[in-house]
Motif scaffolding. Structure first.
Motif, PDB file in Angstrom:
ATOM      1  N   UNK A  65      45.568  37.515  -2.156  1.00 43.02           N
ATOM      2  CA  UNK A  65      45.193  38.816  -2.758  1.00 43.02           C
ATOM      3  C   UNK A  65      44.226  39.357  -1.793  1.00 43.02           C
ATOM      4  N   UNK A  66      43.270  38.742  -1.527  1.00 43.47           N
ATOM      5  CA  UNK A  66      42.357  39.388  -0.665  1.00 43.47           C
ATOM      6  C   UNK A  66      42.929  39.802   0.785  1.00 43.47           C
ATOM      7  N   UNK A  67      43.694  39.239   1.266  1.00 42.75           N
ATOM      8  CA  UNK A  67      44.451  39.536   2.537  1.00 42.75           C
ATOM      9  C   UNK A  67      45.289  40.679   2.480  1.00 42.75           C
ATOM     10  N   UNK A  68      45.817  40.742   1.026  1.00 42.61           N
ATOM     11  CA  UNK A  68      46.667  42.036   0.795  1.00 42.61           C
ATOM     12  C   UNK A  68      45.800  43.284   0.745  1.00 42.61           C
ATOM     13  N   UNK A  69      44.512  43.211   0.173  1.00 42.89           N
ATOM     14  CA  UNK A  69      43.937  44.373   0.051  1.00 42.89           C
ATOM     15  C   UNK A  69      43.297  44.682   1.385  1.00 42.89           C
ATOM     16  N   UNK A  70      42.859  43.534   2.252  1.00 44.97           N
ATOM     17  CA  UNK A  70      42.176  44.150   3.519  1.00 44.97           C
ATOM     18  C   UNK A  70      43.397  44.685   4.304  1.00 44.97           C
ATOM     19  N   UNK A  71      44.494  44.081   4.342  1.00 44.61           N
ATOM     20  CA  UNK A  71      45.715  44.531   5.258  1.00 44.61           C
ATOM     21  C   UNK A  71      45.840  46.014   4.868  1.00 44.61           C
ATOM     22  N   UNK A  72      46.046  46.280   3.736  1.00 41.17           N
ATOM     23  CA  UNK A  72      46.269  47.731   3.382  1.00 41.17           C
ATOM     24  C   UNK A  72      45.106  48.632   3.768  1.00 41.17           C
ATOM     25  N   UNK A  73      43.945  47.976   3.660  1.00 43.64           N
ATOM     26  CA  UNK A  73      42.700  48.856   3.921  1.00 43.64           C
ATOM     27  C   UNK A  73      42.933  49.051   5.638  1.00 43.64           C
ATOM     28  N   UNK A  74      43.033  48.099   6.215  1.00 49.71           N
ATOM     29  CA  UNK A  74      42.933  48.252   7.630  1.00 49.71           C
ATOM     30  C   UNK A  74      44.201  49.089   8.111  1.00 49.71           C
ATOM     31  N   UNK A  75      45.131  48.696   7.649  1.00 52.63           N
ATOM     32  CA  UNK A  75      46.533  49.563   7.952  1.00 52.63           C
ATOM     33  C   UNK A  75      46.277  50.953   7.808  1.00 52.63           C
ATOM     34  N   UNK A  76      45.413  51.290   6.474  1.00 53.17           N
ATOM     35  CA  UNK A  76      45.128  52.862   6.524  1.00 53.17           C
ATOM     36  C   UNK A  76      44.372  53.380   7.496  1.00 53.17           C
ATOM     37  N   UNK A  77      43.335  52.324   7.656  1.00 54.21           N
ATOM     38  CA  UNK A  77      42.353  52.922   9.013  1.00 54.21           C
ATOM     39  C   UNK A  77      43.161  52.913  10.113  1.00 54.21           C
ATOM     40  N   UNK A  78      43.886  52.059  10.502  1.00 53.00           N
ATOM     41  CA  UNK A  78      44.525  52.324  11.930  1.00 53.00           C
ATOM     42  C   UNK A  78      45.539  53.602  11.971  1.00 53.00           C
ATOM     43  N   UNK A  79      46.233  53.900  10.802  1.00 56.02           N
ATOM     44  CA  UNK A  79      47.025  54.962  10.685  1.00 56.02           C
ATOM     45  C   UNK A  79      46.299  56.354  10.844  1.00 56.02           C
ATOM     46  N   UNK A  80      44.947  56.080  10.322  1.00 57.38           N
ATOM     47  CA  UNK A  80      44.384  57.371  10.376  1.00 57.38           C
ATOM     48  C   UNK A  80      43.623  57.726  11.563  1.00 57.38           C
ATOM     49  N   UNK A  81      43.366  56.672  12.217  1.00 56.14           N
ATOM     50  CA  UNK A  81      42.719  56.748  13.720  1.00 56.14           C
ATOM     51  C   UNK A  81      44.050  57.068  14.632  1.00 56.14           C
ATOM     52  N   UNK A  82      45.013  56.160  14.586  1.00 59.20           N
ATOM     53  CA  UNK A  82      46.042  56.399  15.645  1.00 59.20           C
ATOM     54  C   UNK A  82      46.964  57.719  15.323  1.00 59.20           C
ATOM     55  N   UNK A  83      47.364  58.107  13.894  1.00 58.41           N
ATOM     56  CA  UNK A  83      48.106  58.884  13.670  1.00 58.41           C
ATOM     57  C   UNK A  83      47.434  60.524  13.528  1.00 58.41           C
ATOM     58  N   UNK A  84      46.026  60.442  13.297  1.00 59.71           N
ATOM     59  CA  UNK A  84      45.429  61.838  12.853  1.00 59.71           C
ATOM     60  C   UNK A  84      44.514  62.015  13.870  1.00 59.71           C
ATOM     61  N   UNK A  85      43.365  61.131  14.052  1.00 53.19           N
ATOM     62  CA  UNK A  85      42.260  61.258  14.721  1.00 53.19           C
ATOM     63  C   UNK A  85      42.410  61.608  16.208  1.00 53.19           C
ATOM     64  N   UNK A  86      43.448  60.541  16.668  1.00 50.56           N
ATOM     65  CA  UNK A  86      43.765  60.492  18.271  1.00 50.56           C
ATOM     66  C   UNK A  86      44.360  61.646  18.636  1.00 50.56           C
ATOM     67  N   UNK A  87      45.303  61.952  17.759  1.00 48.03           N
ATOM     68  CA  UNK A  87      46.036  63.629  18.108  1.00 48.03           C
ATOM     69  C   UNK A  87      45.157  64.555  18.292  1.00 48.03           C
ATOM     70  N   UNK A  88      44.374  64.804  17.150  1.00 51.52           N
ATOM     71  CA  UNK A  88      43.217  65.711  17.061  1.00 51.52           C
ATOM     72  C   UNK A  88      42.466  65.681  18.312  1.00 51.52           C
ATOM     73  N   UNK A  89      42.071  64.512  18.724  1.00 52.42           N
ATOM     74  CA  UNK A  89      41.063  64.391  19.923  1.00 52.42           C
ATOM     75  C   UNK A  89      42.016  64.836  21.178  1.00 52.42           C
ATOM     76  N   UNK A  90      43.182  64.618  21.227  1.00 52.89           N
ATOM     77  CA  UNK A  90      43.842  64.534  22.354  1.00 52.89           C
ATOM     78  C   UNK A  90      44.103  66.222  22.649  1.00 52.89           C
ATOM     79  N   UNK A  91      44.277  66.565  21.745  1.00 51.03           N
ATOM     80  CA  UNK A  91      44.383  68.377  21.627  1.00 51.03           C
ATOM     81  C   UNK A  91      43.313  69.183  21.867  1.00 51.03           C
ATOM     82  N   UNK A  92      42.186  68.798  21.596  1.00 50.43           N
ATOM     83  CA  UNK A  92      40.741  68.891  21.731  1.00 50.43           C
ATOM     84  C   UNK A  92      40.576  69.017  23.320  1.00 50.43           C
ATOM     85  N   UNK A  93      40.939  67.767  23.624  1.00 49.05           N
ATOM     86  CA  UNK A  93      40.858  67.150  25.354  1.00 49.05           C
ATOM     87  C   UNK A  93      41.584  68.271  26.092  1.00 49.05           C
ATOM     88  N   UNK A  94      42.851  68.472  25.462  1.00 51.54           N
ATOM     89  CA  UNK A  94      43.800  68.994  26.412  1.00 51.54           C
ATOM     90  C   UNK A  94      43.425  70.446  26.457  1.00 51.54           C
TER      91      UNK A  94
END
Lengths: 240, 216
Positions: A65-94
């Motif tokens: 159960x803990x693994x499921x919770x952690x996986x959900x949390x880290x997957x959301x974190x990864x999606x936020x970084x890879x899917x939102x923050x990095x594209x924003x950063x890349x646009x700023x840099x561009x």
């Protein structure tokens, strides 16, 4: 003789009398006492063994159960970084890099036509405006850029921080699983002690079946084995 | 022969068999406990690993998407700048030539910036690196899936062990009851017959224990 010494002596006498009575007890009584003690010990060991086994199983399920919770949390974190923050950063840099490149071209090249100067100036202004807008959307990431506030974005650190924040307050599933392993080892130790108690029963049965001469020795061995099983039980309780 | 003598002649074997049944039951209980804990642990770890596989695959997918997005963006800028450069080689009144030069510089600079950020070089080497990363991810995922499947197989195998040991325990309990019955019968021949049945049950329970412990 003082009253206390007399009381103490009286206690000793009572103990000696009980001991004499026990030595004279019949073989059947001794076997019955040994079997009764074995039954009590077996009951206690069995209950503790089941407690440990149940606890281990519960911990292993909790680890899932803990693994499921952690996986959900880290997957959301990864999606936020890879899917939102990095594209924003890349646009700023561009935007920033392009604006800087247009300005550099405007400042360094000598034989530019007025049209080229206009084009470079307009594009530089557009990209700078865009860069300022994007810088506002990435203020949360300000700590991950280099000194110029747009380059050398530390993606690894940003990802680790986001993941750490997302799993804050959640247990480590491996640690939970290890807790279960520990309880499981205790249950196995109690299982061994329970086998020893069964050996006590066997020895008592053998004592009933064999000749009278060897009976006391067999019963003594049985009592010794029972003591060992109780020692294992106590050791497990102390170790947990 | 008197009743008392008949009873005493069976008393010894019955007592020993009772003790044997007790030890056998304890051993079978131990085998069952051990098998159950292995089965539970393997099943739970297998389930946990399945979650980890999906988490890792999702994370790796996001990372690869991000890298390929940056590669595409950089390549697009570079292509656009090169195209404009070619188109305006003979001179242009719109000022595109100067923009093309600046865009090319910007594309190169961005390629270096994003390489520092993601570790993937720009252009074709970057595409090649992504392919390698994807292949490595597949190998890693395959290994994890194989381990997960092995754990689930283990869970099933230990489950069968536990089931067989439980059957052995049932046989041992029945043997205990049959031996008690043999002790209660006062006539010698029927008592011996019941004792024989009890012995057979004890043997069957022991065989179940051996199968549970060593065969599966």
């Amino acid at each position: 003789m003082s009253p206390e010494a007399a009381r103490s002596r009286s206690r000793l006498q009572r103990w000696a009398a009980r001991r004499r009575a026990w030595s004279g007890a019949s073989f059947e009584v001794r076997v019955a006492v040994l079997l009764a003690a074995a039954a009590i010990v077996a009951g206690v060991i069995g209950a503790r063994r089941d407690d440990f086994a149940g606890g281990a199983s519960g911990d292993w399920s909790r680890a899932v159960r803990v693994e499921v919770k952690r996986s959900l949390a880290t997957t959301s974190a990864d999606q936020l970084v890879y899917g939102t923050r990095v594209p924003n950063v890349a646009q700023l840099q561009e935007a920033t890099v392009q604006a800087k490149a247009y300005l550099a071209e405007l400042g360094s090249a000598s034989g530019l036509t007025p049209a080229e100067r206009d084009a470079l100036g307009v594009r530089a202004r557009i990209e700078y405006t865009r860069s300022i807008e994007l810088a506002r959307t990435t203020t949360a990431d300000a700590g991950y850029f280099g000194a110029d506030h747009y380059s050398r974005f530390d993606l690894r650190r940003a990802l680790l921080d986001e993941r750490r924040d997302s799993v804050r307050g959640l247990e480590d599933p491996v640690a939970v699983q290890n807790d279960g392993d520990r309880l499981s080892r205790f249950s196995i130790a109690d299982g061994v002690a329970e086998i020893l108690v069964a050996v006590v029963v066997l020895l008592a049965s053998v004592a009933v079946a064999i000749g009278a001469a060897a009976r006391p020795a067999v019963l003594r061995v049985g009592a010794g084995v029972l003591v060992v099983s109780v020692a294992i039980l106590i050791a497990v309780e102390l170790a947990q | 022969m008197t009743d008392a003598t008949e009873e005493s002649s069976l008393r010894g074997p019955l007592a020993v068999l009772g003790g044997v049944v007790a030890v056998l039951a304890a051993l079978l209980g131990f085998v069952q406990l051990n098998a159950s804990r292995h089965s539970d642990r393997a099943a739970d770890e297998g389930t946990r690993l399945a979650v980890v596989i999906f988490r890792d695959t999702t994370a790796a997918g996001g990372r690869l998407d991000m890298k390929s997005m940056l590669l595409r963006q950089q390549a697009q800028l570079m292509t656009s700048a090169s195209g404009m450069d070619l188109l305006t080689a003979g001179g242009s009144s719109s000022g595109l030539a100067a923009l093309a030069v600046a865009d090319e510089h910007a594309a190169n600079r961005l390629g270096r910036l994003w390489q520092t950020m993601t570790g993937t070089p720009p252009g074709l080497p970057g595409a090649q690196a992504l392919r390698t990363e994807q292949a490595a991810l597949r190998v890693r995922t395959d290994a994890m899936v194989a381990r997960q499947n092995a754990l689930m197989d283990d869970a099933a195998r230990y489950g069968r062990k536990a089931q067989t040991a439980a059957r052995g325990l049932l046989l041992a309990a029945t043997a205990g009851a049959v031996l008690t019955l043999a002790g209660a019968i006062r006539e010698r021949r029927p008592a011996k017959a019941v004792l024989g049945a009890g012995v057979l049950l004890v043997i069957a329970a022991a065989l179940a224990g051996i199968v549970a412990a060593f065969v599966y």
